[in-house]
Design an enzyme around this catalytic site. Structure first.
Site, PDB file in Angstrom:
ATOM      1  CB  SER A 158       3.429  -6.590  -0.343  1.00 39.78           C
ATOM      2  OG  SER A 158       3.092  -6.752   1.017  1.00 39.78           O
TER       3      SER A 158
ATOM      4  CB  THR B 210      -0.921  -0.003   1.250  1.00 36.23           C
ATOM      5  OG1 THR B 210      -1.764  -1.146   1.160  1.00 36.23           O
ATOM      6  CG2 THR B 210      -1.747   1.250   1.348  1.00 36.23           C
TER       7      THR B 210
ATOM      8  CB  CYS C  24      -8.158  -5.051   1.102  1.00 37.49           C
ATOM      9  SG  CYS C  24      -6.445  -5.461   1.265  1.00 37.49           S
TER      10      CYS C  24
ATOM     11  CG  HIS D 286       1.473  -9.563   3.706  1.00 37.24           C
ATOM     12  ND1 HIS D 286       0.181 -10.037   3.647  1.00 37.24           N
ATOM     13  CD2 HIS D 286       1.421  -8.307   3.236  1.00 37.24           C
ATOM     14  CE1 HIS D 286      -0.613  -9.084   3.167  1.00 37.24           C
ATOM     15  NE2 HIS D 286       0.126  -8.038   2.915  1.00 37.24           N
TER      16      HIS D 286
HETATM   17  N1  PLP Z   1      -1.983  -4.616  -4.189  1.00 36.02           N
HETATM   18  C1  PLP Z   1      -2.534  -5.832  -4.325  1.00 36.02           C
HETATM   19  C2  PLP Z   1      -2.826  -6.349  -5.688  1.00 36.02           C
HETATM   20  C3  PLP Z   1      -2.824  -6.599  -3.192  1.00 36.02           C
HETATM   21  O1  PLP Z   1      -3.392  -7.789  -3.329  1.00 36.02           O
HETATM   22  C4  PLP Z   1      -2.526  -6.060  -1.915  1.00 36.02           C
HETATM   23  C5  PLP Z   1      -2.862  -6.808  -0.693  1.00 36.02           C
HETATM   24  O2  PLP Z   1      -3.754  -7.621  -0.644  1.00 36.02           O
HETATM   25  C6  PLP Z   1      -1.932  -4.798  -1.842  1.00 36.02           C
HETATM   26  C7  PLP Z   1      -1.679  -4.103  -2.996  1.00 36.02           C
HETATM   27  C8  PLP Z   1      -1.588  -4.181  -0.523  1.00 36.02           C
HETATM   28  O3  PLP Z   1      -0.458  -4.777   0.016  1.00 36.02           O
HETATM   29  P1  PLP Z   1      -0.157  -4.607   1.586  1.00 36.02           P
HETATM   30  O4  PLP Z   1      -1.121  -5.484   2.299  1.00 36.02           O
HETATM   31  O5  PLP Z   1       1.263  -5.057   1.744  1.00 36.02           O
HETATM   32  O6  PLP Z   1      -0.333  -3.184   1.898  1.00 36.02           O
END
Ligand code: PLP
Length: 371
Positions: free
Chosen positions: A199, A70, A319, A201
């Site tokens: 990212s 993010t 999310c 995780h």
């Molecule tokens: N972009 C995509 C395509 C994702 O699937 C996610 C998380 O699910 C993110 C961005 C956000 O990543 P983070 O959880 O590390 O902020």
């Protein structure tokens, strides 16, 4: 336990947890400190940067460590738009972006930007040419996700970036690579992509760490203001332990790119056999993500039924917390299909037994839960 929700997050693998633990204990010194202890902490970060650069085929100086995907998306998009404010007022994105891109664009509307969203087809694919054709002389940025987190749909981001630069060489191209990292090999230095967010995780490293590729010479303005860490673009004392974990996870993931074609085929054959189930992922989607609708059974009801059997899947993206799927809505699927959709996402630890357990449970669930 059958954990089949790896697009939401992945389990941390032992060697990665071990390096985080060891770094926490042995490299507590501030990486900016001038004495040798600080230099040792800095060396851990340098080593990890090397791993990220190798995994993404770019120069070490082009990697900025962040706290998550993010943050990478925010920094790249806002930073690129702020640097182009004096001549640009327009952004182009796919209509199925993650909230960490979509809501940033929404925010930029308040600074005078207009946003063109390119819808996917009903099959779930976004046409790269449609995105390119939407670029104007005033387009500051094009953003597109490499693999869609809900359906696994793939955008050929290298072709996209080539086309965008031909249409307007000053337009920045940002790619959300969070779901693609460790799944699709990419050579960023040889591409026209300006920025690429990943990212930890999603590749078996802890939550709370990520990285952003920023092409050398790429025009971007600071979003955060503070110290000189990460070239001043991501100020704040570095999370040395998690950065070390990310480096190792990136090394492991890029040596063994995730491509679970056999598991996907087994799943698709199994659910088609059950009947009254529609596949929502496009045919050419990445095999790690399969989205389908068990018609007549509400997603959440089936999700919790599966949970009772220790099978974990998602009813969309983690999310969105149960909100209506943004991607399936953008594809134009009907409400019944959206309300009964499930997302299965494979990780490195999954086996055929996980898939068989899931198919058997869906069979029973469909019979007992159908309205
Ligand atoms: N972009 C995509 C395509 C994702 O699937 C996610 C998380 O699910 C993110 C961005 C956000 O990543 P983070 O959880 O590390 O902020």
């Amino acid at each position: 336990m059958h954990y089949l929700d790896n697009a939401a997050t992945t389990p941390v693998i032992d060697s990665v947890a071990d390096i985080a633990d060891k770094t926490l204990r042995e490299h507590f010194a501030n990486p900016s400190s001038l004495y040798a202890l600080g230099a040792d902490s800095e060396a851990v970060i340098t080593q990890s940067r090397r791993e990220l650069a190798k995994a993404l085929s770019c120069a070490e100086k082009e990697i900025v460590f962040t706290s998550c995907g993010t943050e990478g998306n925010n920094l790249a998009i806002i930073g690129a738009c702020n640097a182009r404010k004096n001549w640009a007022n327009h952004i182009v994105v796919s209509a199925y972006e993650h909230p960490s891109v979509r809501n940033v664009c929404e925010y930029l509307k308040s600074s005078g930007y207009s946003v063109t969203e390119i819808k996917p087809s009903i099959e779930g694919n976004v046409d790269v040419l449609e995105i390119i054709n939407a670029v104007t002389p005033k387009t500051a940025l094009v953003a597109a996700m490499h693999i869609n987190n809900e359906t696994g749909a793939i955008i050929d981001v290298e072709e996209l970036a080539r086309g965008v630069k031909k249409a307007n060489s000053r337009t920045a191209v940002h790619v959300d690579g969070v779901q693609a990292f460790g799944k699709i090999e990419i050579k960023l230095s040889n591409s026209n992509i300006d920025s690429y967010a990943v990212s930890g995780h999603k590749i078996n490293a802890p939550k709370g760490v990520g990285a952003l590729y920023l092409k050398g010479g790429f025009n971007i303005k600071n979003v955060m203001h503070g110290g000189s860490q990460e070239r001043g673009l991501r100020p704040g004392t570095e999370n040395t332990a998690y950065i070390a974990a990310l480096g190792l996870a990136a090394q492991i993931a890029s040596k063994n790119t995730l491509n679970p074609v056999v598991l996907k085929q087994l799943l698709v054959d199994g659910i088609i056999n059950i009947g009254n189930i529609e596949i929502n992922s496009p045919q050419n989607a990445h095999p790690s993500i399969v989205n389908f609708s068990v018609l007549g059974v509400k997603s959440e009801v089936l999700l919790h039924f599966l949970e009772e059997k220790s099978i974990y899947v998602s009813s969309g993206s983690a999310c969105s917390k149960g909100a209506k799927s943004h991607t399936l809505t953008a594809m134009g699927l009907d409400a019944k299909r959206i309300d009964s959709s499930l997302r299965v996402s494979f990780g490195r630890q999954n086996t055929q037994q996980d898939v068989v357990a899931l198919i058997d449970a869906i069979k029973i669930g469909q019979k007992t839960l159908a309205r």
